[in-house]
Scaffold this active site. Sequence first.
Site, PDB file in Angstrom:
ATOM      1  N   CYS A 260     -57.732   5.763 -45.469  1.00  0.00           N
ATOM      2  CA  CYS A 260     -56.769   6.070 -44.406  1.00  0.00           C
ATOM      3  C   CYS A 260     -56.623   7.573 -44.211  1.00  0.00           C
ATOM      4  CB  CYS A 260     -55.419   5.436 -44.739  1.00  0.00           C
ATOM      5  SG  CYS A 260     -54.145   5.803 -43.523  1.00  0.00           S
TER       6      CYS A 260
ATOM      7  N   CYS B  46     -53.109   8.825 -43.514  1.00  0.00           N
ATOM      8  CA  CYS B  46     -52.241   8.871 -44.702  1.00  0.00           C
ATOM      9  C   CYS B  46     -52.600  10.068 -45.586  1.00  0.00           C
ATOM     10  CB  CYS B  46     -52.404   7.630 -45.574  1.00  0.00           C
ATOM     11  SG  CYS B  46     -52.492   6.073 -44.711  1.00  0.00           S
ATOM     12  N   ASP B  47     -53.870  10.271 -45.822  1.00  0.00           N
ATOM     13  CA  ASP B  47     -54.287  11.183 -46.884  1.00  0.00           C
ATOM     14  C   ASP B  47     -55.026  12.441 -46.426  1.00  0.00           C
ATOM     15  OD1 ASP B  47     -53.240   9.401 -48.758  1.00  0.00           O
ATOM     16  OD2 ASP B  47     -55.072   8.226 -48.813  1.00  0.00           O
TER      17      ASP B  47
END
Length: 309
Positions: A135, A138-139
Amino acid sequence: MSEKIKCLIIGSGPAGYTAAIYAARANMSPVVYEGLQPGGQLTITTEIDNFPGYPDGVAGPIMMEQFKKQAQRFGTDVRFGYITKVDFSKRPFKVVADNVHEIEAEVVIIATGATANYLGLESEEKFKGLGVSACATCDGFFYRNRDVAVVGGGDTAAEEASYLAGICNKVYLVVRRDVLRASKAMQDRVLANPKIEVLWNHNTVEILGDSAGVTGVKLLNNKTNEEKVIDIHGFFVAIGHTPVSGLFKEYLETDEAGYIKTIKGSTKTNVPGVFACGDVQDSMYRQAVTAAGSGCMAAKDAERFLSEV
Ligand code: NDP
């Protein structure tokens, strides 16, 4: 004797818990079965910086614990266990939890989510959360100004590569064929971005790293059989997701990828009284906040359904 309940919620990610919060407040006495991964996909991410209301970010597992507590505050019965069988042929719906416990539910909200596909390499497993991620939203931020690689050739890979190019120094897009599956518009975007280098016809052999995380990846050119190592710190896998819908396939319509079909603008499935929310019915947005929003819709749809039958 089966246990009789009003509202069964299957799954415990943002969709399931938001449905529970709304259902509990509407006196539907929801029972949540957490499933095999309590808290859902967010429990395997690190920091979440894009969920509104957390100006300083929040760790995925902590946020999901807070979702759970909020659902419990209004009386949700959260159970550690998973649903092993369903019969949606007539109402009340019959389901079996943990192979033994029989339940009859007036309405069912499915929030079982999706799981990211991984390549299946041992080294990939080893560095999950230490540089390997599924992701970018997300990261990606952790790899600001660093070099990263994205593997995949679909819209997700193209989107993630473009997103990462806005944050990182350089993005390698590792594609196993000599074409991208992504839509023409997404392809154009990727190919025009000077920060993205597409490595055509490459397979991932091994992710390299040390105790601090990923340091590189070994690739094989499947046309020339040449191996090479590129130095990177983040390795993003974007080779598709699999919705967790197998249990319901006998009763619910899905698309060819397995996503449960819902009636546009609602969470209604083809079975009246069964609703689906979150990633199990959404191949497009797949965000915690959109999943939570659809969880709210599912509870409202279920509440309306119960008041009309
Ligand atoms: P897709 O199934 O469309 O693409 C998966 C990609 O991963 C393919 O390019 C495939 O290669 C590659 N792949 C699969 N397995 C491997 C492997 N083992 N090693 C290397 N590469 C592999 O998944 P997406 O998640 O990209 O998209 C899912 C759906 O969501 C699609 O319908 C897409 O259009 C949609 N979507 C739309 C977006 C938008 O419109 N903004 C954004 C994101 C997704 P190959 O091509 O060789 O099979």
